[in-house]
Design an enzyme around this catalytic site. Sequence first.
Site, PDB file in Angstrom:
ATOM      1  N   ASP A 108       0.840  -1.206   0.000  1.00  0.00           N
ATOM      2  CA  ASP A 108       0.000   0.000   0.000  1.00  0.00           C
ATOM      3  C   ASP A 108       0.874   1.255   0.000  1.00  0.00           C
ATOM      4  O   ASP A 108       2.039   1.195   0.406  1.00  0.00           O
ATOM      5  CB  ASP A 108      -0.883   0.034   1.258  1.00  0.00           C
ATOM      6  CG  ASP A 108      -1.866  -1.117   1.306  1.00  0.00           C
ATOM      7  OD1 ASP A 108      -2.168  -1.676   0.240  1.00  0.00           O
ATOM      8  OD2 ASP A 108      -2.301  -1.450   2.426  1.00  0.00           O
TER       9      ASP A 108
HETATM   10  N1  URA Z   1      -1.249  -5.826   4.051  1.00  0.00           N
HETATM   11  C1  URA Z   1      -1.739  -4.568   4.034  1.00  0.00           C
HETATM   12  O1  URA Z   1      -2.755  -4.281   4.630  1.00  0.00           O
HETATM   13  N2  URA Z   1      -1.047  -3.644   3.343  1.00  0.00           N
HETATM   14  C2  URA Z   1       0.114  -3.909   2.680  1.00  0.00           C
HETATM   15  O2  URA Z   1       0.700  -3.002   2.086  1.00  0.00           O
HETATM   16  C3  URA Z   1       0.597  -5.223   2.721  1.00  0.00           C
HETATM   17  C4  URA Z   1      -0.101  -6.168   3.412  1.00  0.00           C
END
Ligand code: URA
Length: 245
Positions: A108
């Site tokens: 993310d």
């Molecule tokens: N899980 C999440 O919520 N975000 C990420 O970036 C990776 C795994």
Amino acid sequence: MERLDKILSHTGFGTRKDVKAILKDGAVCINGVVVKDASAKIDTEKDELTVDGEKIDIKEHVYLMMNKAQDYVCSTKDGEHETVFACVPDCYKHAYLGGELHLVGRLDIDTEGLLLITTDGNLTHRLTSPKTHCSKKYLVHLRDGVDSTRQAEYTALFLRGVHIAAEGDDGEWDCKSAALEWIDADKCYLTIYEGRFHQVKRMFKAVGNEVVFLKRVAIGSLVLDGALKTGECRELSAEELSLLS
Ligand code: URA
């Protein structure tokens, strides 16, 4: 053995037409001998290729480890934010014989840590296929500190497989067994064996908490290099690469 014009165009010397012009100028040598024939064959393992006297590194693939910084998106284009490719040094941006540079999975925008970038589609498939169950380990900071009784409950729930509510286009599901290691009341490591949309954040939301900081620290046996500053990347060593096979 590969054709000379293919190698030159895949190592940043433009189209086959551009390559023809360079060849015509006598700028290209194989093992010290000027070659003007675009169809000449090169043994990519043994032959030395130079353009204007500079040695060209003929590589099939490149494998990069990045310590992703926050505020960068894991995509090739984004109208609003910089993409992680802005952090890849230019020397890795030319084409390789084996394919285009691409991301092995995503993080993310607000997640930091280990991100792999490669030209090797087979590796990407192996690491991201749901059938492989490749582990990913995250450092998690939580909004609410958790006492030891509740920590044990979280651990048991995650081990059993916590139920995740639908979010956006992604439906509900029961997570695979995941391992929690507590560092502190509000800090832990979580190892998961799948990679659904916002998975770690949704797992902690399912138990009434919230992730306030997330960093991926390992993929399988490959651990993020602690010396790599956020936003930096480097090539994997042969030893690191072997950990992914
Ligand atoms: N899980 C999440 O919520 N975000 C990420 O970036 C990776 C795994």
